[in-house]
Design an enzyme around this catalytic site. Structure first.
Site, PDB file in Angstrom:
ATOM      1  CE  LYS A   1       8.918  19.085  12.454  1.00  0.00           C
ATOM      2  NZ  LYS A   1       8.177  17.884  12.407  1.00  0.00           N
TER       3      LYS A   1
ATOM      4  CB  SER B   1       7.606  16.644   8.496  1.00  0.00           C
ATOM      5  OG  SER B   1       7.352  16.754   9.867  1.00  0.00           O
TER       6      SER B   1
ATOM      7  CB  SER C   1       7.192  13.820  11.261  1.00  0.00           C
ATOM      8  OG  SER C   1       6.632  14.207  10.119  1.00  0.00           O
TER       9      SER C   1
HETATM   10  N1  GLN Z   1       4.510  12.355   6.191  1.00  0.00           N
HETATM   11  C1  GLN Z   1       3.315  12.358   7.165  1.00  0.00           C
HETATM   12  C2  GLN Z   1       2.331  13.579   6.615  1.00  0.00           C
HETATM   13  O1  GLN Z   1       2.831  14.319   5.832  1.00  0.00           O
HETATM   14  C3  GLN Z   1       3.567  12.400   8.524  1.00  0.00           C
HETATM   15  C4  GLN Z   1       4.087  13.877   8.929  1.00  0.00           C
HETATM   16  C5  GLN Z   1       4.155  14.016  10.203  1.00  0.00           C
HETATM   17  O2  GLN Z   1       4.512  13.164  11.219  1.00  0.00           O
HETATM   18  N2  GLN Z   1       4.373  15.171  10.637  1.00  0.00           N
HETATM   19  O3  GLN Z   1       1.362  13.812   7.061  1.00  0.00           O
END
Ligand code: GLN
Length: 475
Positions: A75, A150, A174
């Site tokens: 990532k 994400s 995410s």
């Molecule tokens: N969707 C959540 C956020 O936007 C979790 C994102 C993540 O785990 N990086 O904060």
């Protein structure tokens, strides 16, 4: 489709070479990445070079282990020395990682072949992949749908055979939520299990590097490849790293699995509910006992998360000021303009929203009412889990409230997007390990994941429970 564990075996038996595997992955990336948007950067030359070195080692009987020669993706939150690293943000466009993150170094030491950097929501803020400043990533199972986020590219790349295992980051879901949307396994380890040195910080008290693979065994192999103490990350914990894959037996007899009633509320998508209920039956038929329980503070988790995560994000993201990293705008108008124009023009809308929310909850007049209170509620959520784990060995619940939604469906409604993580967020607040395992399909043939939650540093047991579920369900 071949899994990481199958590939590893084939390499070991000499049935396939790392160069062949790497070339095949690169060819698929070449062919399909423009449409799918999984990779932001492809490191063809260095990947092929590493693959050749791996094959050479193997020919000399000096293979480094199970990941030697296996093509993987990383990532774009995570540093790979010499490769671009942007967190899918324009504010880091053109920035190159000056060193390897510890997880990258660990994978390199294990002989893995790094194919490139995977797409994501900007700074890991989002649940659909649509917040990438470069390209929307599509769900390979249905191109009109989101792969989740994400870690959108990390999940989609595995499904599209553009890497056999990938790394993501999980601050609120995410890794697990995109794993659920894409029908693969995704594990978020315990806070402290994996080093975050060289990982771009979003919300430091919640961030953890996680792993994706086609199945549970693949995730186990990836975790063994990256986990462990790191003197460069003071939050990493000094505990030995087992060979997680080697400990998978599928044996569950006598294990107690908690069913938290707050996760099965009225209005839950019936197909998701049916899949998770079916998963509970599968665990029971392997000899586990289902125990109903309550985690009463669950309903406060989303609000608590969006105070703590935004507060920490506003602080962490203050370092992107146009002075130290990436492009600099507004220089001709003076220093203040550099900050304003660089941050104003190069951060995306969602990132700016988070910075504003975070600055607000930390501001002098509101600090106690929001931030301090959220910290207290966070302790209560963690305490709920601690009490539950006095009675059970694992907890099962849905990973996400729905199967993969349509691209564009939630982009105009941030709150709806935030709700996509309602079942994964409490696990981060508690610092616990969690895994999403494919548990079935909707009538539209979209994958649905079940989430298993384990005790702190209980990854071996958690993975084994997940493995038993996977074997029994055979999805
Ligand atoms: N969707 C959540 C956020 O936007 C979790 C994102 C993540 O785990 N990086 O904060």
């Amino acid at each position: 489709m071949k899994t990481l564990s199958q590939i590893s075996l084939a390499l070991n038996k000499g049935e396939v070479s790392s160069v062949e595997l790497t070339k095949a992955c690169l060819a698929r990336i070449e062919q399909k990445n423009a449409e799918l948007g999984c990779y932001l950067h492809v490191a063809s030359a260095s990947a092929l070079q590493t693959a050749e070195q791996s094959d050479q080692r193997r020919r000399q009987g000096q293979a480094l282990g199970e990941l030697d020669g296996v093509p993987v993706g990383i990532k774009d939150m995570i540093f790979c020395a010499g490769m671009p690293v942007t967190a899918a943000s324009k504010i880091l466009e053109g920035y190159q990682a000056p060193y390897d993150a510890t997880v990258t170094r660990n994978l390199k030491r294990a002989g893995a072949v790094i194919l490139g950097k995977l797409n994501q929501d900007e700074f890991a803020m989002g649940s659909s992949g649509e917040n990438s400043a470069y390209q929307v990533c599509k769900n390979p199972i249905d191109l009109t749908r989101a792969p989740g986020g994400s870690s959108s590219g990390s999940a989609a790349a595995v499904v599209a055979d553009m890497g056999y295992g990938t790394l993501g980051t999980d601050t609120g879901g995410s890794v697990r939520q995109p794993a659920s949307f894409c029908g693969i396994a995704g594990l978020k380890p315990t806070y402290g299990r994996v080093s975050r040195y060289g990982v771009i910080a979003y919300a430091s008290s919640l961030d953890q590097v996680g792993v994706f693979g086609h199945g549970v065994k693949d995730a186990a192999m990836m975790l063994s490849g990256i986990a462990g103490y790191d003197e460069r990350d003071s939050t990493s914990v000094n505990m030995p790293v087992p060979n997680y894959a080697g400990l998978l037996t599928g044996e569950l007899k006598g294990k107690k699995i908690g069913i938290p009633k707050e996760y099965f509320i009225e209005g839950l998508n019936p197909e998701v509910k049916a899949c998770v209920e079916n998963a509970v039956k599968a665990l029971e038929s392997r000899g586990a006992q289902a125990i109903p329980l309550s985690l009463p503070y669950t309903k406060e988790a989303l609000a608590t998360y969006y105070i703590i995560a935004t507060a920490e994000a506003s602080s962490n993201l203050s370092r992107y000021d146009g002075i130290r990293y990436g492009p600099r705008l507004g220089e001709e108008h003076g220093l203040k303009a550099v900050y304003e124009e660089t941050r104003g023009q190069l951060f995306g809308t969602e990132v700016k929203r988070r910075i504003l929310l975070g600055s607000y909850v930390l501001s002098a007049g509101y600090y106690d009412a929001y931030y301090v209170r959220a910290q207290k509620v966070r302790s209560l959520i963690a305490q709920d889990f601690r009490k539950a784990f006095e009675r059970v060995d694992a907890i099962i619940c849905p990973t996400a409230p729905t199967p993969a939604f349509k691209l564009g469906e939630k982009t105009n409604n941030p709150l709806e997007m935030y709700l996509a993580d309602i079942f994964t967020i409490p696990v981060n607040l508690g610092g616990l390990p969690g895994i999403s395992v494919p548990a079935g399909y909707s009538k539209d043939q979209l994958p649905i994941g079940a989430q298993l939650i384990g005790k702190p540093f209980g990854e071996a047991e958690l993975l084994n429970t997940a493995y038993a579920l996977e074997k029994e369900l055979n999805v």
